[in-house]
Write a protein that holds these residues in place. Structure first.
Motif, mmCIF file in Angstrom:
data_model
loop_
_atom_site.group_PDB
_atom_site.id
_atom_site.type_symbol
_atom_site.label_atom_id
_atom_site.label_comp_id
_atom_site.label_asym_id
_atom_site.label_seq_id
_atom_site.Cartn_x
_atom_site.Cartn_y
_atom_site.Cartn_z
ATOM 1 N N ALA A 104 12.787 1.902 -0.901
ATOM 2 C CA ALA A 104 11.884 2.971 -0.487
ATOM 3 C C ALA A 104 12.341 3.749 0.365
ATOM 4 O O ALA A 104 12.005 5.495 -0.467
ATOM 5 N N PHE A 105 13.651 4.300 1.177
ATOM 6 C CA PHE A 105 13.915 5.746 1.473
ATOM 7 C C PHE A 105 14.853 6.464 -0.089
ATOM 8 O O PHE A 105 13.968 7.207 0.593
ATOM 9 N N ALA A 106 15.110 5.562 -0.759
ATOM 10 C CA ALA A 106 15.660 6.184 -1.997
ATOM 11 C C ALA A 106 14.796 7.248 -2.649
ATOM 12 O O ALA A 106 14.864 8.219 -3.158
ATOM 13 N N ALA A 107 13.362 6.461 -2.894
ATOM 14 C CA ALA A 107 12.662 6.955 -3.338
ATOM 15 C C ALA A 107 11.848 8.129 -2.395
ATOM 16 O O ALA A 107 11.749 9.118 -3.476
ATOM 17 N N LEU A 108 12.313 8.436 -1.685
ATOM 18 C CA LEU A 108 11.571 9.176 -1.326
ATOM 19 C C LEU A 108 12.296 10.539 -1.018
ATOM 20 O O LEU A 108 11.841 11.626 -1.282
ATOM 21 N N GLU A 109 14.046 10.739 -0.582
ATOM 22 C CA GLU A 109 14.482 11.144 -0.992
ATOM 23 C C GLU A 109 14.564 11.907 -2.201
ATOM 24 O O GLU A 109 14.878 12.656 -2.873
ATOM 25 N N ALA A 110 14.535 10.889 -2.789
ATOM 26 C CA ALA A 110 13.983 11.138 -4.510
ATOM 27 C C ALA A 110 13.645 12.424 -4.441
ATOM 28 O O ALA A 110 13.516 13.488 -5.479
ATOM 29 N N VAL A 111 12.231 12.319 -4.611
ATOM 30 C CA VAL A 111 11.257 13.380 -4.318
ATOM 31 C C VAL A 111 11.789 15.272 -3.583
ATOM 32 O O VAL A 111 11.844 16.214 -3.892
ATOM 33 N N CYS A 112 12.547 14.769 -2.884
ATOM 34 C CA CYS A 112 13.724 15.899 -1.495
ATOM 35 C C CYS A 112 14.071 16.568 -2.409
ATOM 36 O O CYS A 112 14.221 17.750 -2.222
ATOM 37 N N PHE A 113 14.714 15.577 -2.908
ATOM 38 C CA PHE A 113 16.165 16.286 -4.540
ATOM 39 C C PHE A 113 15.527 16.715 -5.071
ATOM 40 O O PHE A 113 16.494 17.906 -5.331
ATOM 41 N N SER A 150 1.469 13.788 4.828
ATOM 42 C CA SER A 150 0.871 12.872 5.487
ATOM 43 C C SER A 150 1.733 11.997 6.076
ATOM 44 O O SER A 150 2.155 11.225 6.667
ATOM 45 N N ASN A 151 3.125 11.612 4.434
ATOM 46 C CA ASN A 151 4.210 11.281 5.694
ATOM 47 C C ASN A 151 5.205 12.099 6.383
ATOM 48 O O ASN A 151 5.894 12.360 5.678
ATOM 49 N N ARG A 152 5.106 11.775 6.828
ATOM 50 C CA ARG A 152 6.379 12.836 8.504
ATOM 51 C C ARG A 152 7.484 12.098 7.830
ATOM 52 O O ARG A 152 8.349 13.159 8.224
ATOM 53 N N LEU A 153 8.128 11.244 7.691
ATOM 54 C CA LEU A 153 9.521 10.830 7.360
ATOM 55 C C LEU A 153 10.361 11.448 6.079
ATOM 56 O O LEU A 153 10.490 12.553 5.838
ATOM 57 N N LEU A 154 8.786 12.103 5.124
ATOM 58 C CA LEU A 154 9.632 12.717 3.680
ATOM 59 C C LEU A 154 9.167 13.834 4.374
ATOM 60 O O LEU A 154 9.864 14.639 3.324
ATOM 61 N N MET A 155 8.511 14.809 5.126
ATOM 62 C CA MET A 155 8.549 15.961 5.334
ATOM 63 C C MET A 155 9.557 16.271 6.270
ATOM 64 O O MET A 155 10.352 17.207 5.811
ATOM 65 N N GLN A 156 9.717 15.513 7.132
ATOM 66 C CA GLN A 156 11.393 15.564 8.229
ATOM 67 C C GLN A 156 12.365 15.513 6.938
ATOM 68 O O GLN A 156 13.253 16.694 6.747
ATOM 69 N N SER A 208 0.728 -1.102 0.059
ATOM 70 C CA SER A 208 -0.175 0.049 -0.248
ATOM 71 C C SER A 208 0.743 0.892 -0.027
ATOM 72 O O SER A 208 2.168 0.957 0.830
ATOM 73 N N SER A 209 0.055 2.495 -0.748
ATOM 74 C CA SER A 209 0.937 3.782 -1.051
ATOM 75 C C SER A 209 1.522 3.912 0.938
ATOM 76 O O SER A 209 2.560 4.328 0.964
ATOM 77 N N SER A 210 1.122 3.491 1.733
ATOM 78 C CA SER A 210 1.184 4.013 3.122
ATOM 79 C C SER A 210 1.911 3.320 3.617
ATOM 80 O O SER A 210 3.085 3.940 5.066
ATOM 81 N N GLU A 211 2.650 2.379 3.247
ATOM 82 C CA GLU A 211 3.291 1.851 3.755
ATOM 83 C C GLU A 211 4.688 2.376 3.225
ATOM 84 O O GLU A 211 6.143 1.303 4.156
ATOM 85 N N ILE A 212 5.499 2.851 2.578
ATOM 86 C CA ILE A 212 6.519 2.765 2.288
ATOM 87 C C ILE A 212 7.232 3.431 3.233
ATOM 88 O O ILE A 212 8.069 3.873 3.307
ATOM 89 N N GLU A 213 6.346 4.862 4.461
ATOM 90 C CA GLU A 213 6.863 5.401 5.249
ATOM 91 C C GLU A 213 7.613 4.360 6.614
ATOM 92 O O GLU A 213 8.652 4.920 7.061
ATOM 93 N N LYS A 214 6.504 3.042 6.515
ATOM 94 C CA LYS A 214 7.240 1.990 7.290
ATOM 95 C C LYS A 214 8.150 2.347 6.886
ATOM 96 O O LYS A 214 9.977 1.120 7.829
ATOM 97 N N LEU A 215 8.738 0.987 5.997
ATOM 98 C CA LEU A 215 9.828 0.509 5.688
ATOM 99 C C LEU A 215 10.935 1.330 5.288
ATOM 100 O O LEU A 215 12.223 1.199 5.381
ATOM 101 N N ALA A 216 11.045 2.674 4.650
ATOM 102 C CA ALA A 216 11.710 3.789 4.708
ATOM 103 C C ALA A 216 11.889 3.680 6.304
ATOM 104 O O ALA A 216 13.416 4.403 6.426
ATOM 105 N N ALA A 217 10.998 3.998 7.234
ATOM 106 C CA ALA A 217 12.021 4.552 8.290
ATOM 107 C C ALA A 217 12.961 3.416 8.953
ATOM 108 O O ALA A 217 13.306 3.201 10.313
ATOM 109 N N ALA A 218 12.126 1.676 8.448
ATOM 110 C CA ALA A 218 13.256 0.623 9.275
ATOM 111 C C ALA A 218 14.792 0.715 8.675
ATOM 112 O O ALA A 218 15.338 0.549 9.670
#
Length: 570
Positions: A434-443, A471-477, A382-392
């Motif tokens: 998952a973490f790299a995907a979130l970083e890509a958005v931020c970069f 809504s993804n708090r890890l992404l915002m941080q 699910s789309s919401s799962e990516i935050e949990k995986l990236a945080a891990a």
């Protein structure tokens, strides 16, 4: 989008057609009550949505959404049915009215409807000829930019050869040849190119236009035309924010430009009338809201700018949806970018009000990368799962992701680029991806923000954000850390719908929502402060530079059908 001139029975579904329009991805209907309620409908490439707001507090009262189907007939092509779009708009309106009644709110008090849409989207549907009293009409709506999964309609690359041909005929083969009038480079992104492709490749479209049996418009035009009567006196119009994304609109004269229309060889007779973003366009002609004025219209990113109340020169917001869109208000004078950004119309809130402009950095893939990891790769369920995986994982462990699935937008404007994942080792797992995907958005956001600071000469001190991904708090941080500045997120993230509601409620003749500084609603926000040392050259910026160096590897990728091996510009 194309739709036939008055003669097609909309309610009977006589228009099995498809458009070429900059269709929407978000259509919002705003409803404003004397008791200060403002409902809206947002139509995206995947959903139509209706929201109801309290016009004094901006509190969300109720909402409803209906999913829209998409078709993918060829690689890189995405299509939607305009009939389904308008039917789902009506369904959203009716279901929302039912929910209001369940809340003991009298819908007869609803005072206005607002519309917001994804600006450049174009849907290509099958076309059908109709005869009405011996008068053949072709019912079309060109929605050229519908991509997979999320509202990424504008990512369609079928027009790449058209873009190359248009650039080749420009003096010096300069893709910015029209930028002095449009604020835009010649790109697959914008509506005129999609319209040109249809005229070149679909005989029925070309014949209908030549014989003056077709109309063009973006999805806001389609929805307003249908709601105000369609063939029975429907209003064929658009607002300045949507018009400014077609490449046919002069952002200085604030009207369709004959020279631009000649460049693309598009007859001006098929274009909708351009109106302000806040005025009464017409009345709803059927359904529970019959007689209610439609009085607000904004492209989705402009609506988000208004919803974030970025009315001051220098105010900026970044919307995280299918893509990322960073807009900065530049006031009543357009600022032309020297660093790969767009100059666009921010809003014009009234017929007698001046237009305000914005610099815009457009990123093609943001939330879409999460859907890709889920639907294409099965890495998340699910789309919401990516935050949990990236945080891990807590880090990408040297893995970098450049999600150039549909080329690179700002600041490169390189449609031949393709995506890359690199830095993989045997240790890399799905958490790191998952973490790299979130970083890509931020970069990518960091890159367009740096370009915006260079163009404006005044660095931002904080970034206001909105959209589903926030809504993804890890992404915002991560974003706060990579930008080295605070990121401010409203607790109610549907600011796009809110902006359209505000425009509709503030229109002359409606006057239920004041946009004066002293009367703007106070919205609760969360602030994410950087948690790294940002003095001097930050480690985040160094990483960002690394990703920038990776990006050229994915450029000059041949289009499908080429016999050449992919070019790797290392």
């Amino acid at each position: 989008m194309f739709f036939c001139r008055p003669c097609v029975n909309l309610t009977a579904g006589v228009y099995n057609r498809f458009f070429t329009s900059s269709i929407v991805v978000i259509t919002c209907l705003l409803f404003a009550l004397p008791v200060c309620l403002s409902p809206l409908i947002c139509s995206s490439s995947t959903y139509n949505k209706t929201y109801v707001f309290n016009a004094k507090t901006a509190k969300l009262i109720s909402h409803h959404k209906v999913e829209i189907n998409q078709n993918f007939p060829k690689e890189g092509w995405v299509e939607e049915d305009p009939k389904e779009i308008i039917q789902s708009v009506y369904e959203c309106m009716e279901r929302t009215c039912e929910k209001l009644q369940q809340l003991n709110i009298d819908i007869s008090n609803i005072k206005a409807v607002g519309v917001t849409n994804q600006r450049e989207t174009t849907l290509i549907s099958k076309y059908t000829w109709y005869k009405h009293y011996n008068n053949p009409k072709l019912f079309l709506t060109i929605m050229c930019k519908l991509c997979s999964f999320l509202p990424v309609v504008w990512l369609d690359l079928r027009t790449q050869s058209t873009v190359e041909r248009l650039i080749n005929k420009a003096p010096g083969k300069n893709k910015n040849h029209l930028k002095h009038k449009t604020g835009l480079p010649i790109s697959t992104y914008f509506s005129a190119v999609k319209l040109r492709w249809l005229l070149d490749n679909v005989d029925e479209v070309r014949q209908a236009v030549m014989s003056e049996r077709a109309l063009f418009g973006t999805v806001d035009s389609w929805i307003i035309w249908c709601l105000t009567g369609g063939r029975n006196g429907g209003v064929h119009c658009t607002d300045v924010t949507n018009a400014s994304r077609t490449m046919l609109f002069n952002i200085h004269t604030m009207d369709w430009d004959p020279e631009l229309c000649r460049y693309f060889d598009i007859p001006m007779e098929i274009l909708p009338k351009v109106r302000s973003s806040s005025e009464i366009y017409g009345l709803v002609k059927s359904g529970s809201l019959t007689g209610v004025p439609i009085s607000g219209c904004l492209g989705d990113q402009s609506a988000a700018l208004v919803g974030q109340m970025c009315f001051g020169e220098g105010d900026a917001k970044n919307t995280y949806g299918t893509g990322c869109f960073l807009l900065r208000n530049t006031g009543t004078k357009p600022v032309m970018s020297d660093h790969g950004l767009l100059t666009t119309i921010a809003y014009k809130l009234g017929t007698d009000r001046p237009a305000c402009y914005a610099l815009e950095g457009s990123v093609a893939i943001a939330g879409a990368v999460v859907r890709w990891l889920k639907d294409n790769m099965g890495i998340v369920q699910s789309s919401s799962e990516i935050e949990k995986l990236a945080a891990a994982a807590g880090t990408s462990y040297g893995c970098y992701f450049v999600p150039a699935f549909s080329g690179l937008y700002a600041p490169y404007w390189e449609p031949s680029a393709r995506g890359i994942i690199c830095g993989l080792t045997q240790f890399t797992n799905r958490n790191h991806l998952a973490f790299a995907a979130l970083e890509a958005v931020c970069f990518q956001t960091r890159e367009i923000l740096d370009a915006m600071n260079l163009d404006s000469g005044i660095p931002l001190t904080q970034l206001q954000v909105d959209g589903g991904m926030t809504s993804n708090r890890l992404l915002m941080q991560l974003q706060a850390d990579i930008l080295c500045m605070p990121v401010v997120r409203p607790t109610m993230s549907e600011t796009t719908a809110l902006g359209a509601a505000m425009a509709a409620g503030a229109a002359e003749g409606v006057d239920v929502w004041s946009l004066s500084p002293g009367h703007l609603p106070q919205v609760m926000c969360e602030k994410y402060e950087p948690q790294i040392n940002c003095e001097g050259t930050s480690s985040s910026f160094t990483i960002n530079q690394g990703v920038s160096n990776i990006q050229p590897v994915g450029r000059n990728w041949p289009t499908k059908g080429s016999n050449l091996a992919p070019g790797m510009n290392l």
